[in-house]
Motif scaffolding. Structure first.
Motif, PDB file in Angstrom:
ATOM      1  N   ARG A 182      22.697 -36.340   8.647  1.00  0.00           N
ATOM      2  CA  ARG A 182      24.089 -36.335   8.240  1.00  0.00           C
ATOM      3  C   ARG A 182      24.486 -35.012   7.610  1.00  0.00           C
ATOM      4  N   ASN A 186      31.568 -34.758   2.347  1.00  0.00           N
ATOM      5  CA  ASN A 186      32.505 -34.799   1.226  1.00  0.00           C
ATOM      6  C   ASN A 186      33.406 -33.571   1.199  1.00  0.00           C
ATOM      7  N   TYR A 187      32.882 -32.471   1.630  1.00  0.00           N
ATOM      8  CA  TYR A 187      33.661 -31.236   1.605  1.00  0.00           C
ATOM      9  C   TYR A 187      33.479 -30.541   2.955  1.00  0.00           C
ATOM     10  N   GLY A 208      23.513 -39.750  -1.260  1.00  0.00           N
ATOM     11  CA  GLY A 208      24.440 -40.166  -2.309  1.00  0.00           C
ATOM     12  C   GLY A 208      25.448 -39.094  -2.611  1.00  0.00           C
ATOM     13  N   GLU A 209      26.035 -39.234  -3.773  1.00  0.00           N
ATOM     14  CA  GLU A 209      27.121 -38.352  -4.139  1.00  0.00           C
ATOM     15  C   GLU A 209      26.875 -37.891  -5.567  1.00  0.00           C
ATOM     16  N   ASN A 210      27.129 -36.645  -5.817  1.00  0.00           N
ATOM     17  CA  ASN A 210      26.942 -36.154  -7.174  1.00  0.00           C
ATOM     18  C   ASN A 210      28.295 -36.121  -7.869  1.00  0.00           C
ATOM     19  N   THR A 211      28.553 -37.144  -8.673  1.00  0.00           N
ATOM     20  CA  THR A 211      29.883 -37.261  -9.269  1.00  0.00           C
ATOM     21  C   THR A 211      30.148 -36.200 -10.335  1.00  0.00           C
ATOM     22  N   ASP A 234      28.045 -31.211  -2.588  1.00  0.00           N
ATOM     23  CA  ASP A 234      27.966 -31.607  -3.994  1.00  0.00           C
ATOM     24  C   ASP A 234      26.527 -31.733  -4.485  1.00  0.00           C
ATOM     25  N   GLY A 291      24.625 -39.172 -10.720  1.00  0.00           N
ATOM     26  CA  GLY A 291      24.319 -39.914  -9.501  1.00  0.00           C
ATOM     27  C   GLY A 291      25.515 -40.404  -8.737  1.00  0.00           C
ATOM     28  N   PRO A 292      25.339 -41.339  -7.794  1.00  0.00           N
ATOM     29  CA  PRO A 292      24.052 -41.958  -7.425  1.00  0.00           C
ATOM     30  C   PRO A 292      23.270 -41.107  -6.426  1.00  0.00           C
ATOM     31  N   ARG A 314      20.303 -45.586  -5.469  1.00  0.00           N
ATOM     32  CA  ARG A 314      19.984 -45.196  -4.118  1.00  0.00           C
ATOM     33  C   ARG A 314      18.556 -45.614  -3.794  1.00  0.00           C
TER      34      ARG A 314
END
Lengths: 379, 546
Positions: A182, A186-187, A208-211, A234, A291-292, A314
């Motif tokens: 993948r 996100n950007y 995951g995504e780094n908030t 991210d 996270g997550p 995750r």
């Protein structure tokens, strides 16, 4: 959500093995990209000296290719090996790929015998300079320039990319292979945004995504450390935090988890090094990831690691046997890489764990954040 | 009958419809109990005798005549000194709902007469601008949903504390840890701090209530709330109590109360939470503190070491300091030393264009523990109306600019910026505070909101009440008159403090959870913010959404 797979073994293996694990986990991603990191290189047609830095990337045009080759010559690098992929270009979605390259160089004369740190700085600067050249006309992407490391990134289904580059032909093998399926979504799609991320031999990939991305990015950028740039994804900051922990703060690997997911005050109050760790948490507060994420990484000495975010939101599993270990987002990924292991010994880390596969690959190390930190100064 | 000629019509003569608040009185419901007139802090209404003509018509006798009845009714005073302030205490005590103040719809003619005896209007409260503030208009729009699950505010664990105190860079921290250097003191506190309201400004009951509430939050609820004393010292029993650790002591340009504090140092059981050096205040930038003589009671006089019943103005600047270097270096260092380098010392300034230069000075002072910036919407116990309404700088852009300045130097972790001024002005305290935190503040101070939420302060931004300065607070919050402050039960205030901070804490979680943040306060998480105002979005470097 991305799927991740890492295999590390004493005997070099084909990256295609890891791509089959990606295929096993195919339901978890959308085929928008593949990132591969190979470490502990072995080439079928070349006896590789692991001291030679390897430049890996994609030249999108002939012009970009020539710019790259002449830049390396001008900088004094002597080409020792230029790997030729047996290509099936029709399997590649993008049509602006002039050449994929994995090239081993001899360091310029002027860097022989000088301090290791200076040599490492030179390698980083060279990669960044090439990246800059490539960004001017968007005709060159350079993913890594480091001894014993090669990286491949491309848009598409992992297995299809493997087929396109004939990674099953045994021409390239490695002792460590990390793969992520993948593209960063996100950007904007960008080859540099594709995991794993790499800086000076240290590499991580994440699902995951780094908030907390923006505050962390702003802090790292403010440090003005060479190479702390880009941030098309991210999670690129995870690699840089690991680099910062090990190379700039010179802390042991065990401190990484304490920096990205510190323990709470009440937990630290009963920790043998609570006082030190509370101070470290405050000093590195902007690096708390929130996270997550499951973060999987490798270090120059072929150590591999896996850590979770603080809420453990995750999935990730590690399994294997003496001399061979695999880490993947899902158990089917581990199964695909090491089917003959004892699955009852698989381990799924909790929020406080750091899973380490040491370079000897004899056994898995599980560090808990509640354990004593192997750090003399903290005592 | 009174001839029109003998009625006193002077330049200052006004009818009650000229006043901002008009008393509506229903004679048919009134039982003349007199409670309203007794409770009115301004004596704006009085019982008066009135005469009414009762027409007498004898139809059969074909005679006409008049009869009169004399009765007691309620009249609104029409002189400036007794102008109704709209506090509504009369309707609060009326057993029959017979009386209430209503805002005058006529143009406010009293404005021309606010300068009685040549003195411009002074008042307490906040800038009289109502409607949504910029902070109210900021939305949190980066919601974790599909790519990642939002957290559960009710189920997950959240860390909602912030750090007060200078934080070393990781490199410095490790270096000092190895070589035995000084590590500056820090406190882990709740990001919503009870802002500086002095023991002179607040009544003893209010202050006691706040202190009890804060202690309860810390010791029972586990919410590490701290409160700031404001200028004017701290009661000696508090200085020597274990509750001192929840208190930020303020030193301002009048140095009121500092003799007591310094003398109490040897007897202190614990260190105070921090020391705040006040250089400026958002409600009246460039002005000093002011405690008007009405409020300088015997107790206050003793605490501050001054005579009773005199005005206590603090100078606009610290008189012993000539320059910013001295202010920052000398004062902070001296105080840090006085408390054994174990207490964070930070300055409080008004939001203004010079905030950035102060900040950059602090960055270079190893003893500076933070910067508190107070914006134009901040409150005060007493100030000139014109200062409050028309002088100052909004907080959002000031904080943002300072944060980005630190970020550019990679030092946003090191000097925490605290923000104040209008947080919760329209009741949205958690939303306003979190917006500022995501713009770059490490925490916020709330004052007026606390008075409103915990003691039912009646003041609003429609020029209601605003009499904190003269000690006639109808609720007894800002009065030093025992008859008034006995109206306020400290226990009930404490209960409300606990209610307030519990609910702020829940709301903060409800903001953090959808953003996917739980382990650390989202300081500087500007990617989560949006505003439907292009100019504001550009200025604050956040998203424009509409």
């Amino acid at each position: 959500m991305c799927r991740l797979a890492l295999k590390t073994a004493n005997r070099p293996f084909s990256p295609y093995e890891v791509l089959t694990a990606m295929e096993a986990m195919q339901e978890g991603y959308d085929g928008s990209g593949l990132g591969l990191l190979l470490r502990g290189m072995e080439f079928e047609d070349f006896k590789y000296n692991p001291k030679f830095p390897i430049l890996s990337g994609i030249a999108h045009t002939e012009k970009g290719w020539h710019q790259m080759t002449s830049f390396m010559e001008d900088r004094g690098y002597e080409l020792k090996y230029d790997h030729r992929f047996s290509m099936h270009p029709e399997l590649i979605e993008a049509n602006d790929r002039y050449r994929y390259f994995v090239r081993a160089y001899r360091m310029p004369e002027r860097f022989r015998g000088i301090a290791k740190e200076k040599q490492e700085a030179e390698l980083l600067k060279t990669r960044l300079a090439l990246r800059k050249i490539g960004e001017e006309n968007n005709d060159l992407s350079v993913f890594s320039f480091w001894p014993d490391v090669a990286m491949i990134k491309e848009v598409g289904w992992p297995l299809q990319i493997g087929d396109a580059l004939c990674l099953h032909d045994g021409q390239i093998k490695s002792r460590v292979c990390m793969a992520q399926g993948r593209q960063n979504t996100n950007y904007g799609i960008n080859l540099y945004a594709c995991h794993p991320f790499f800086i000076q031999g240290i590499s991580t990939m994440t699902n995951g995504e780094n908030t907390a991305f923006v505050p962390i990015k702003e802090w790292l950028l403010g440090k003005n450390i060479t190479g702390y740039m880009g941030y098309q994804s991210d999670s690129e900051v995870f690699a840089h935090i690991l680099h910062y922990t090990l190379k700039k703060l010179k802390l042991p690997l065990a401190a990484y988890k304490h920096i990205i997911t510190p323990l709470s005050t009440s937990e630290l109050n009963s920790h043998p090094q609570g006082d030190f760790l509370k101070g470290l948490r405050d000093a590195c507060k902007r690096l708390v990831i929130d996270g997550p994420n499951a973060v999987i990484g490798t270090l120059p000495d072929e150590t591999c690691l896996l850590v979770m975010d603080q809420k453990k939101l995750r999935p990730a599993t590690v399994g294997g046997k003496k001399g061979m270990w695999a880490i993947a987002s899902e158990i089917c990924g581990v199964d695909a890489m090491i089917p003959d292991r004892d699955p009852s010994l698989d381990f799924q880390p909790m929020r406080e764990h750091t899973v380490i596969v040491p370079p000897d690959r004899k056994e898995l190390l599980i560090w808990s954040q509640h354990d004593q930190l192997p750090l003399p100064l903290a005592a | 009958m009174v001839s029109t000629r003998s009625a006193a019509v002077t330049p200052g003569s006004l009818t009650y419809t000229d006043f901002p608040w008009i008393i509506e009185h229903r004679e048919d419901r009134c039982t003349l109990c007199g409670q309203c007139t007794a409770v009115c802090p301004k004596e704006a209404i009085r019982l008066s005798h009135m005469r009414q003509r009762l027409p007498k018509l004898d139809v059969m006798g074909k005679k006409r005549g008049s009869d009169y009845r004399t009765f007691t009714g309620i009249r609104q005073q029409t002189d400036m000194a007794h102008a109704c302030i709209g506090c509504g205490m009369c309707s609060m005590v009326c057993p029959n709902d017979a009386i209430t103040p209503v805002p005058g719809t006529n143009e406010n003619r009293t404005t021309f007469f606010d300068n009685q005896k040549g003195e411009p209007r002074k008042r307490g409260g906040r800038r009289n601008v109502s409607g949504p503030t910029l902070l109210d208009r900021i939305v949190f729009d980066r919601i974790s949903m599909l790519t990642d699950p939002a957290l559960d505010a009710g189920r997950h664990e959240f860390t909602i504390t912030t750090t007060l105190g200078r934080i070393l860079s990781p490199e410095d921290y490790l270096d000092r840890k190895i070589n035995g250097g000084w590590i500056p003191a820090t406190r882990e506190i709740f990001p919503f701090v009870i802002g500086s309201m002095s023991f002179g400004a607040l009544s003893p009951n209010m202050w006691l209530g706040l202190l009890q509430g804060v202690a309860y939050c810390n010791e029972v609820l586990g919410i590490p709330v701290v409160m700031c004393t404001g200028e004017g010292g701290c009661p000696p029993w508090v200085l020597k109590s274990p509750y001192l650790k929840y208190i930020i002591l303020q030193i301002a340009s009048g140095y009121f109360g500092w003799d007591e504090i310094i003398r109490a140092i040897p007897d202190m059981q614990c260190d105070p939470a921090a020391i705040e050096i006040k250089y400026g205040q958002g409600a009246k930038p460039g002005d000093g503190g002011l405690l008007m003589w009405y409020k300088v009671s015997k107790l206050i006089a003793r605490l501050r070491g001054v005579p009773e019943g005199v005005d206590l103005p603090s100078p606009p600047v610290h008189q012993t300091l000539y320059s910013i270097e001295e202010s920052v270096m000398k004062m902070i260092q001296t105080l840090s030393m006085a408390f054994g380098h174990k207490v964070p010392i930070y300055p409080k300034i008004s939001a203004s264009t010079s905030a950035k230069s102060v900040l950059n000075n602090l960055v270079r002072n190893p003893y500076a523990a933070g910067l508190m910036i107070d914006g134009i919407d901040g409150g005060t116990g007493a100030a000139y109306n014109v200062s409050m309404d028309a002088t100052g700088h909004p907080i959002a852009s000031c904080v943002r600019e300072c944060y980005l300045d630190l970020a550019a130097q990679g030092k946003q972790n090191e000097i925490p910026i605290f923000a104040a001024g209008g947080i919760g002005k329209n009741g949205n305290v958690a939303q306003n505070g979190m917006a500022l935190i995501m713009l770059g503040a490490s925490g916020v101070h709330i004052g007026k909101y606390i008075m409103q939420a915990t003691a039912g302060c009646l003041g609003n931004e429609k020029n209601r009440c605003n009499v904190c300065n003269i000690g006639i607070c109808p609720k007894g919050i800002t009065s030093q008159n025992a008859k008034l402050y006995r109206r306020l039960d400290p226990d009930l205030v404490a209960e409300r403090v606990a209610d307030t901070f519990m609910s702020i804490s829940t709301e903060v979680k409800k903001i953090m959870a959808p953003l996917g943040r739980s382990q650390s306060l989202p300081i500087g998480m500007s990617d989560a913010l949006g505003i439907a105002d292009k100019a504001a979005a550009d200025r604050l470097q956040i998203k424009y959404v509409c």
